[in-house]
Design a protein around this motif. Structure first.
Motif, short mmCIF file in Angstrom:
data_model
loop_
_atom_site.label_atom_id
_atom_site.label_comp_id
_atom_site.label_asym_id
_atom_site.label_seq_id
_atom_site.Cartn_x
_atom_site.Cartn_y
_atom_site.Cartn_z
N THR A 214 -4.54 10.01 11.24
CA THR A 214 -3.72 9.21 10.34
C THR A 214 -2.33 9.82 10.21
N GLU B 68 -6.99 14.95 8.04
CA GLU B 68 -7.16 13.66 8.69
C GLU B 68 -6.04 13.47 9.72
N TRP C 279 9.50 5.79 3.99
CA TRP C 279 8.89 7.12 3.91
C TRP C 279 9.66 7.94 2.89
N LYS D 71 0.50 5.14 0.99
CA LYS D 71 -0.30 6.23 1.53
C LYS D 71 0.39 7.53 1.16
N TYR D 72 -0.37 8.37 0.50
CA TYR D 72 0.14 9.64 0.01
C TYR D 72 -0.51 10.76 0.82
N PHE D 73 0.29 11.41 1.66
CA PHE D 73 -0.19 12.48 2.54
C PHE D 73 0.03 13.81 1.84
N TYR E 75 1.32 7.71 11.45
CA TYR E 75 2.47 7.44 10.61
C TYR E 75 3.61 8.43 10.82
N THR F 229 5.06 10.35 1.39
CA THR F 229 4.57 9.11 0.83
C THR F 229 5.10 7.98 1.71
N LYS G 126 0.86 -1.18 0.00
CA LYS G 126 0.00 0.00 0.00
C LYS G 126 0.89 1.23 0.00
N ILE H 66 -3.61 5.06 -1.39
CA ILE H 66 -4.54 5.67 -0.45
C ILE H 66 -4.12 7.14 -0.27
N ASP H 67 -5.01 8.04 -0.65
CA ASP H 67 -4.75 9.47 -0.47
C ASP H 67 -5.22 9.89 0.92
N VAL H 68 -4.39 10.66 1.62
CA VAL H 68 -4.74 11.15 2.95
C VAL H 68 -4.53 12.67 2.96
#
Length: 87
Positions: free
Chosen positions: A44, A41, A67, A5-7, A48, A56, A3, A35-37
């Motif tokens: 989350t 939020e 990261w 996760k893209y912040f 992380y 990312t 996965k 998963i876009d964050v």
């Protein structure tokens, strides 16, 4: 499955540069869940350890393994995804 996760934040210049790269990778059929964050939020982000955007996080077996902070090139991201997948 890996996965990613893209912040990001809507007002972030680096995010605006990285977003099309992330979208392009996600549309190329790699065995990766994206998963876009957004910055609103907060829980989350804390989970992380994200303090800056864009960040990312690559996750394998439900554990963060890498990261990226800031904008990265598509080839750099794909290289790390392939390394983590053992390809």
């Amino acid at each position: 499955m890996i996965k990613i996760k893209y912040f990001f934040s809507d007002y972030c210049q680096g995010c605006m540069e990285l977003n099309p790269i992330i979208k392009k990778i996600s549309n190329e059929g790699y065995n990766v869940e994206f998963i876009d964050v957004q910055n609103d939020e907060g829980k989350t982000f804390k989970k992380y350890g994200v303090a800056n955007v864009p960040t990312t996080v690559i996750i394998k077996n439900e554990k963060p393994v890498l990261w990226f902070i800031g904008t990265k090139q598509k080839d750099n991201i794909l290289k790390k995804v392939k390394e983590i997948n053992g390809i």
